[in-house]
Design a protein around this motif. Structure first.
Motif, PDB file in Angstrom:
ATOM      1  N   GLY A  29     -16.872  51.842  20.832  1.00  0.00           N
ATOM      2  CA  GLY A  29     -15.700  52.181  21.626  1.00  0.00           C
ATOM      3  C   GLY A  29     -15.606  53.663  21.915  1.00  0.00           C
ATOM      4  N   ASP A  30     -14.365  54.133  22.108  1.00  0.00           N
ATOM      5  CA  ASP A  30     -14.117  55.516  22.498  1.00  0.00           C
ATOM      6  C   ASP A  30     -14.178  56.408  21.266  1.00  0.00           C
ATOM      7  N   CYS A  31     -15.287  57.108  21.070  1.00  0.00           N
ATOM      8  CA  CYS A  31     -15.443  57.912  19.862  1.00  0.00           C
ATOM      9  C   CYS A  31     -16.398  59.064  20.131  1.00  0.00           C
ATOM     10  N   VAL A  32     -16.458  59.992  19.181  1.00  0.00           N
ATOM     11  CA  VAL A  32     -17.450  61.058  19.170  1.00  0.00           C
ATOM     12  C   VAL A  32     -18.289  60.873  17.915  1.00  0.00           C
ATOM     13  N   MET A  33     -19.610  60.902  18.073  1.00  0.00           N
ATOM     14  CA  MET A  33     -20.506  60.719  16.934  1.00  0.00           C
ATOM     15  C   MET A  33     -21.436  61.919  16.842  1.00  0.00           C
ATOM     16  N   THR A  34     -21.582  62.458  15.647  1.00  0.00           N
ATOM     17  CA  THR A  34     -22.477  63.584  15.415  1.00  0.00           C
ATOM     18  C   THR A  34     -23.492  63.194  14.352  1.00  0.00           C
ATOM     19  N   PHE A  35     -24.767  63.243  14.719  1.00  0.00           N
ATOM     20  CA  PHE A  35     -25.843  62.981  13.761  1.00  0.00           C
ATOM     21  C   PHE A  35     -26.402  64.325  13.325  1.00  0.00           C
TER      22      PHE A  35
ATOM     23  N   LEU B 286     -28.392  71.873  13.185  1.00  0.00           N
ATOM     24  CA  LEU B 286     -29.095  71.128  14.220  1.00  0.00           C
ATOM     25  C   LEU B 286     -28.503  69.733  14.250  1.00  0.00           C
ATOM     26  N   ALA B 287     -27.986  69.321  15.398  1.00  0.00           N
ATOM     27  CA  ALA B 287     -27.289  68.047  15.466  1.00  0.00           C
ATOM     28  C   ALA B 287     -27.479  67.409  16.828  1.00  0.00           C
ATOM     29  N   ILE B 288     -27.267  66.090  16.877  1.00  0.00           N
ATOM     30  CA  ILE B 288     -27.172  65.372  18.146  1.00  0.00           C
ATOM     31  C   ILE B 288     -25.756  64.828  18.231  1.00  0.00           C
ATOM     32  N   ILE B 289     -25.070  65.124  19.337  1.00  0.00           N
ATOM     33  CA  ILE B 289     -23.666  64.751  19.497  1.00  0.00           C
ATOM     34  C   ILE B 289     -23.562  63.729  20.619  1.00  0.00           C
ATOM     35  N   PHE B 290     -22.832  62.645  20.368  1.00  0.00           N
ATOM     36  CA  PHE B 290     -22.644  61.601  21.364  1.00  0.00           C
ATOM     37  C   PHE B 290     -21.162  61.510  21.704  1.00  0.00           C
TER      38      PHE B 290
ATOM     39  N   SER C 198     -32.733  56.190  15.476  1.00  0.00           N
ATOM     40  CA  SER C 198     -31.561  55.635  14.794  1.00  0.00           C
ATOM     41  C   SER C 198     -30.278  56.202  15.373  1.00  0.00           C
ATOM     42  N   ALA C 199     -30.293  57.507  15.675  1.00  0.00           N
ATOM     43  CA  ALA C 199     -29.102  58.137  16.245  1.00  0.00           C
ATOM     44  C   ALA C 199     -28.789  57.563  17.620  1.00  0.00           C
TER      45      ALA C 199
ATOM     46  N   ASN D 113     -27.245  53.133  22.547  1.00  0.00           N
ATOM     47  CA  ASN D 113     -28.271  53.342  23.571  1.00  0.00           C
ATOM     48  C   ASN D 113     -27.656  53.808  24.893  1.00  0.00           C
ATOM     49  N   PRO D 114     -27.144  55.040  24.935  1.00  0.00           N
ATOM     50  CA  PRO D 114     -26.422  55.537  26.118  1.00  0.00           C
ATOM     51  C   PRO D 114     -27.289  55.561  27.364  1.00  0.00           C
ATOM     52  N   GLN D 115     -26.627  55.533  28.508  1.00  0.00           N
ATOM     53  CA  GLN D 115     -27.325  55.518  29.789  1.00  0.00           C
ATOM     54  C   GLN D 115     -27.564  56.918  30.342  1.00  0.00           C
TER      55      GLN D 115
END
Length: 463
Positions: free
Chosen positions: A2-8, A66-70, A109-110, A116-118
């Motif tokens: 849903g509507d969220c922010v994810m940081t790996f 170092l991070a990946i932010i979604f 995994s992230a 799996n964003p577009q």
């Protein structure tokens, strides 16, 4: 999700600071450690009711992050952002620098955790070099977007000219050639992506007209500001001059040093009581030592409220000797009602020097006396100061209104998304760079991952 922010979190340990929105100072903030290889998810009240952010580190040499932010962006498909936020892109870093865990499984995994964003956004060309091949392999149909931030090769080339004592004119007119390795890396990342966000129309034109990028692959995406009218403090309610900039960014450090040591003594000969305040995060003891009380120049350190500081001063003085992109400090100063005194580099991407509402000193990067004259002129007539303040507000509303820029970017991305497959078929250079013989960044990343895994295995065996 849903509507969220994810940081790996891939490398380095960060501390997330959270405080109840609207109650700043009324309740204690909460600090949450984010260790490497952890996933942070913010949704609901945690995202919207509580203020959150990564505080500036107190130590200049603190661990890199170092991070990946979604995150989800309204009106366009799901989007992910691959980011290396604490790597100083003003340095010529190799693709392995600062990475502690960038193996294929971690990145995949992230991406899976994000649904799996577009759309995938790379926060700088270094991020594309590190993660682009993983994204292409895992999500071949996703649209890959590169946020250039600024034209790194241009900035680094200008910095080299400064070191060689080149003239201000030579620095301002410099363009990297095809033999420039920084340019080669940056343009390769631009070509490999489906869309490139340039920070200004000026840098978009450079990419298209000088370096041959297809115009449909590049869009200008400048800073946007809230341009709603508000009453700003008057000339009489303000005092002095200021400069602001992160000390970690070398053009800012060079500018502050030049301003304090060369320009400000000349200013005080003209205006003996005028004081200068220099603000900036990541200040070192050497930076703090630049304070010169005898000429009224003070290094203040980290600025906790840029708005408050700016609305207390009459001038932003920024004798930038080199750099690239759009200077956010100049636009913020215009937003908060300061009159700006700067150089041609300082207004690049904002307005032509002869149309800028402040003062542009053509030789300000090499002539302290000329820059001091402009500062004195800017404070000579309060009524002229107010005219320039109003002109700056008008320029900001015309060219940098956040609502309009957001709508234009959303429309552009939606259109590009709809014709992505057709565009890739005509993107000959971009597809050529993905040919297996040219995937040096992918091979290097796989080598680094294998080397790290071997090191971990050896440590286990040694125990």
């Amino acid at each position: 999700m849903g509507d969220c922010v994810m940081t790996f979190q891939i490398g380095g340990t960060s501390n997330l600071s959270k405080a109840s929105a609207g109650n700043e100072g009324a309740a204690p903030s909460v600090r949450v450690a984010i260790p490497p290889r952890s996933l942070l998810v913010l949704r609901g009240a945690a995202r919207y009711t509580w203020q959150h952010g990564i505080p500036e580190p107190d130590d200049f040499l603190s661990d890199r992050r170092l991070a990946i932010i979604f995150r989800r962006v309204k009106g366009v498909p799901d989007i992910a952002m691959a980011s290396t936020p604490d790597v100083d892109d003003s340095e010529r870093v190799e693709t392995s620098k600062g990475i502690k865990a960038n193996d294929e499984a971690s990145v995949f995994s992230a991406l899976e955790a994000a649904g799996n964003p577009q759309l995938v956004l790379f926060d700088g060309f270094n991020a594309e070099e590190r993660f682009g091949h993983y994204v292409r392999e895992k999500l071949p149909d996703a649209m890959r977007i590169l946020d250039m931030q600024d034209f790194h090769a241009l900035r680094l080339g200008r910095e080299r000219l400064i070191a060689e004592d080149a003239s201000a004119g030579a620095v301002a007119s410099y363009l990297p050639t095809a033999f420039d390795e920084d340019l080669q890396r940056e343009l390769a990342a631009v070509h490999r992506c489906d869309v490139t966000l340039a920070i200004s129309e000026h840098e978009k034109e450079l990419l298209v007209d000088t370096y041959g990028l297809p115009s449909w692959k590049v869009v200008a995406a400048p800073f946007g500001f809230d341009c709603s009218s508000e009453e700003l403090p008057s000339y009489e309610e303000r005092r002095g001059a200021m400069f602001i900039g992160n000390w970690r960014h070398r053009p800012n450090r060079d500018c502050a040093k030049w301003l304090i040591e060369k320009v400000w003594p000349a200013v005080r000969q003209r205006l003996p009581k005028l004081k200068l305040s220099v603000y900036g995060a990541n200040q070192t003891p050497e930076d703090a030592a630049l304070t010169q009380e005898n000429v009224g120049a003070y290094v203040r350190g980290y600025c906790r409220s840029v708005e408050k500081a700016m609305q207390q001063h009459r001038l932003l003085v920024a004798p930038l000797r080199y750099g690239a992109g759009v200077k956010g400090k100049v636009l913020e100063a215009m937003q908060h009602g300061l009159v700006v005194v700067t150089t041609p580099v300082g207004v690049e991407g904002i307005a032509p020097p002869d149309e800028f509402p402040g003062y542009v000193v053509e030789t300000g990067a090499e002539d302290p006396e000329a820059f001091a004259d402009a500062i004195a002129e800017a404070l000579r007539d309060p009524s002229e100061w107010e005219v320039r303040q109003r002109r700056a507000s008008a320029l900001l509303a015309e060219s940098f209104d956040a609502t309009r820029l957001e709508e234009e970017l959303r429309d552009y991305l939606r259109e590009r998304w709809q014709r992505l497959a057709a565009d890739r078929q005509r993107d000959f250079v971009g597809q050529m760079l993905w040919h297996s013989s040219l995937r040096s960044t992918q091979l290097m990343a796989k080598y680094i991952a294998a080397k790290e895994q071997a090191g971990t295995l050896q440590q286990t065996l040694d125990k």
